[in-house]
Write a protein that holds these residues in place. Structure first.
Motif, PDB file in Angstrom:
ATOM      1  N   GLU A   1       5.094   6.113  13.839  1.00  9.64           N
ATOM      2  CA  GLU A   1       4.733   4.936  13.062  1.00  9.64           C
ATOM      3  C   GLU A   1       3.256   4.898  12.717  1.00  9.64           C
ATOM      4  O   GLU A   1       2.845   4.155  11.825  1.00  9.64           O
TER       5      GLU A   1
ATOM      6  N   VAL B   1       1.071   8.190   5.631  1.00  8.04           N
ATOM      7  CA  VAL B   1       2.067   8.579   4.629  1.00  8.04           C
ATOM      8  C   VAL B   1       1.598   8.097   3.263  1.00  8.04           C
ATOM      9  O   VAL B   1       0.755   7.206   3.157  1.00  8.04           O
TER      10      VAL B   1
ATOM     11  N   ALA C   1       2.580   4.606   8.541  1.00  8.55           N
ATOM     12  CA  ALA C   1       4.019   4.505   8.286  1.00  8.55           C
ATOM     13  C   ALA C   1       4.548   3.113   8.593  1.00  8.55           C
ATOM     14  O   ALA C   1       5.474   2.629   7.931  1.00  8.55           O
TER      15      ALA C   1
END
Length: 878
Positions: free
Chosen positions: A390, A394, A406
């Motif tokens: 997480e 990205v 993320a």
């Protein structure tokens, strides 16, 4: 006497004759003496239909009519019976014994008793009219013929009703009673019950004796197996021989395969001789299904109470029942599975801890990004960092260019991304990306507010077009009178129609009161109105002369030359003669009189004094010379067209501007010019190919040229196809071994030899001949030496009194005591697999392993076409 009446049928019996006619009459004739003439006895003439056929016997005459009736005439009296026999015309009659046979156009043949005219039977075999019947003499048979082309023979005699009996009687009523008595009491073909009382169906009388001797189930027979049973019935023989007879051959209930066993011997066989009988184990194990034939093998290889040695090479001997638990839980050389369930094979118990700490791909690992996840394995750590963490950075999935963690991607895509899908904020229902919302609201939304560019009125954009074309007062419209004014303002159209439209209707204001269109008013007042002001044609300069007064004025007008040559004081008649040159004492016609060009150019407005100039320089029909050929003369008006097509004109080549040729030669030059652009003859669509280069292009450079494979496989095609073929499809192309064995052979490996190479490749996956694990072939030697070490030396044999053995192989070795020498029994591969690797050639473990590896290495370097086809058999199979 009637010419249309004729005799249609004649029948005779003895000295009597009966005739039938087409007029519906029947006449009876009789001969008084053998040589005398016939005399008419009686005439029946009360029928309305013609008769077509006749037959007679001693007492009665029969006639068949077209309406389907048969007339029966009593020859002795006056009685006549009428029988409605058929639905069509009766066309044939004949007599057989006591039967009358009739044939009709309804396709049927009927049988009648003569005494009471009762119908016996109807025969239906013809498909068209039955027109003839014939009785076969000295028999009870009749032959019928019809329009369907068939001739059918019928047997009308009385026959026996029992199948197979050929007895027959004439067709009489007495014959029927005779037949019934014969069939019930005398016929040898009648059915009777079996004399022995069997349950079979009734049999014919003539076959009863043979049935009792050969077929009857109640007859007494002898047992076929020789058991001498008395009173055995034939119907019970099969059951006796199959289930009761003590001499019958039976199968052993244990299915031991003995095919000569009699029923009386079965009990003794099951208790003492059967190899499949159940016996107790001599070693005292609890086996309850031990068969006699397996006793020795059970003691040597399967009995849980026998003594065996650890198969993993730890040297410990034990009872066979402990072997499995020892190999799974106690043996230090046992192979265990990683507790984290990784795919590592051959892991020893002693190496397990090191493996779990350092090497296992399933060992726990910690995310270096600090996400705190506790379910990460070492083998998935890289994927976790790349795809699942997480806290990884990205990019937006919609391609907006934003980078984020993320865990915040969902919020970004839902609230912040300028490429997320949103609805129009003005409420039109359209969906678009967020970055396009402003443009849509300002420029594209159909319900945005816009102003009319002509009148300035505000309205929704979707109504603007209709407003601009139908309702805007400042829109541009066309005049309704089609006057040609197409740029009028809608609010000024009415004023235009009243005052400025050229197609409106107006009245001439020169007192002629003519109604006409406004665009015609000026022309009317200038040329047509009789009250328009005109000048005198003779040039007298009267100021107020109207067109309607001009004729009366010219009769008295004194004028100068109307053409303006300077002559004056001419009356009207003299002015015309002056212009034409016919006036007396005049040197010639007026120099300003009209002149017509003799070359026929029909140019208007030429006067006599300009005739020479026109002929020399202005006339379009004068002759001039061509610029490219001075000797060729053409009309001046045709000169430009002639020079555009003159074959002597000088032109430059379309492909090379430095080449000049006459027009008649330029086309041939352009067809042969080496600098012209042509298309490839092979259809490659390559542009700008010069004629001088096309041959070299088609031979060496065109992708559509025909070419053979460069690997000499024999395939031909276009150059483009052969490039793909040579790289990906050719069986002779050089490829790399998919196992990346990097051997000398694989560097020159052709695709067609790949399958043979994979069978001997050192990097192929092979199966261990001992444990059946999959191992890379080049590591097979190390695997055999590490996972399957050389077995320990054989221990000394144990005392025979203990009836237990330390090793199953010891039972196959010869014993010094021949009285106790056991039979050879094949070793159980599950309990003694390490001891069966040695073959019959007497080689040791190390020698046999090295021999196998050396043989495989030698075979690996053989070319693919020298190896034996098919799957290779392991050397350890023995």
């Amino acid at each position: 006497t009637d010419p249309l009446c004729f005799v249609s049928a004649v029948a005779s019996y003895d000295q009597r004759v009966m005739t039938c006619s087409s007029e519906g009459s029947v006449k009876l004739w009789e001969r008084t003496c053998p040589a005398g003439a016939l005399e008419l006895v009686r005439t029946v003439a009360d029928h309305q239909e013609p008769f077509w056929c006749a037959a007679m016997n001693r007492e009665t005459g029969f006639a068949g009519s077209r309406d389907g009736q048969i007339w029966c005439v009593d020859l002795a009296g006056e009685e006549v019976q009428r029988l409605q026999a058929h639905g069509g015309a009766v066309e044939a009659l004949t007599l057989v014994d006591q039967l009358l046979v009739s044939g009709s156009s309804d396709t049927s043949v009927k049988l009648w008793w003569i005494d009471n005219l009762e119908c016996v039977a109807t025969l239906c075999a013809h498909t068209n009219d039955v027109v003839s019947l014939c009785h076969v003499p000295a028999s009870s048979e009749v032959v019928s013929g019809g329009h369907d082309g068939k001739v059918i023979k019928w047997n009308l005699g009385v026959v026996c009703t029992n199948p197979g009996c050929s007895a027959q009687w004439p067709a009489t009523r007495e014959a029927v009673a005779t037949r019934d008595a014969h069939a019930a009491d005398e016929c040898p073909y009648r059915l009777v019950p079996c004399p022995l009382g069997c349950d079979d169906e009734e049999i014919q009388l003539r076959n009863a004796e043979a049935h009792c001797e050969q077929e009857c189930g109640r007859r007494q027979v002898d047992c076929g197996l020789g058991c001498h049973m008395v009173g055995l019935l034939a119907q019970d023989e099969k059951h006796h021989c199959s289930t009761v007879c003590p001499q019958r051959i039976v199968d052993c209930s244990n299915n031991c395969g003995n095919k000569t066993l009699r029923a009386e011997q079965l009990q003794q066989h099951l208790q003492e001789e059967c190899p499949l009988r159940v016996i107790p184990c001599p070693l005292g194990c609890t086996a309850s299904d031990l068969l006699s034939k397996d006793g020795r093998q059970h003691i040597m290889h399967m009995c849980p109470q026998r003594t065996v040695q650890c198969t993993l090479g730890c040297g410990v001997s034990m009872v066979a029942t402990r072997l499995d638990g020892h190999g799974k839980r106690e043996c230090p050389n046992r192979v265990v599975q990683c507790s984290l369930r990784c795919d590592v094979l051959g892991l020893l118990k002693s190496e397990e801890e090191t493996h779990l700490t350092n090497d296992c791909p399933n060992r726990p690992a910690y995310c270096p990004l600090g996400c705190g996840s506790r379910c990460i394995r070492a083998c998935t750590l890289e994927g976790h960092i790349a795809d699942r963490c997480e806290l990884r950075i990205v990019s937006c999935e919609r391609g907006c260019g934003c980078a984020m963690k993320a865990e915040g991607a969902a919020h970004h895509m839902a609230q912040e991304c300028d490429r997320r899908e949103v609805e129009c904020r003005l409420g039109c229902g359209a969906k678009m990306e967020a970055r396009q919302e402003e443009e849509h609201s300002n420029l594209k939304c159909p319900i945005r507010t816009v102003e009319c560019q002509l009148c300035g009125l505000a309205m929704p954009a979707r109504d603007l077009e209709r407003h601009s074309t139908e309702f805007c007062p400042d829109r541009h419209v066309h005049c309704t009178n089609s006057c040609g004014c197409n740029d009028l303002i809608a609010r000024s159209l009415e004023e235009h129609l009243k005052s400025t439209c050229s197609e409106r209707e107006v009245e001439c204001d020169l007192l002629c009161s003519t109604l006409l269109l406004a665009r015609e008013l000026a022309s009317h007042q200038e040329k047509e109105c009789p009250h328009r002001l005109v000048t005198c044609e003779l040039g007298c300069c009267k100021p107020d002369l109207r067109a309607c007064e001009q004729v009366s004025h010219q009769a008295v007008c004194i004028v100068a030359c109307p053409l303006g040559c300077g002559a004056d004081s001419l009356q009207n008649q003299q002015a015309k003669a002056h212009i034409e040159g016919t006036l007396a004492d005049a040197p010639g016609p007026c120099p300003l009189s009209p002149w017509s060009c003799p070359a026929g150019c029909q140019t208007a407005g030429i006067v006599l004094q300009d005739a020479e100039k026109h002929s020399n320089s202005d006339c379009p029909n004068r002759l001039v010379s061509c610029q490219w050929d001075r000797a060729h003369m053409v009309a001046a008006r045709q000169l430009e067209g002639h020079q555009a097509t003159c074959p002597n004109a000088i032109m430059t080549c379309h492909w090379n501007q430095g080449h000049c040729y006459r027009r008649s030669e330029i086309q041939q030059h352009e067809d042969e010019c080496p600098d012209r652009v042509v298309a490839c003859g092979l259809g490659c669509n390559l542009p700008n190919l010069l004629q001088s280069f096309i041959k070299l292009h088609m031979e060496k450079h065109c992708p559509n040229r025909k070419q053979a494979c460069i690997h000499s496989c024999g395939v031909e095609g276009t150059a483009g196809e052969m490039a793909v073929h040579a790289e990906f499809q050719c069986p002779n192309r050089v490829i790399e071994c998919p196992n990346r064995c990097e051997s000398i052979l694989s560097l020159k490996l052709q695709a067609r030899h790949l399958e043979q190479h994979e069978k001997v490749c050192r990097s192929r996956v092979s199966e261990c001949p001992v444990c059946a694990d999959e191992v890379v072939y080049c590591m097979l030697e190390d695997h055999l030496l590490s996972a399957h070490p050389k077995p320990k030396p054989k221990p000394e044999p144990m005392e025979p009194t203990r009836r237990k053995h330390a090793n199953p192989r010891e039972m196959t070795e010869p014993s010094t005591d021949k009285s106790e020498e056991p039979e050879h029994v094949e070793a159980d591969p599950k309990s003694a697999e390490h001891n069966t690797i040695g073959g019959e050639d007497g080689l040791s473990w190390d020698q046999r392993v090295m021999q196998l590896i050396q043989t495989d290495h030698e075979e690996e370097h053989l070319p693919g076409w020298n190896r034996k086809p098919g799957p290779r058999r392991s050397r350890f199979d023995s």
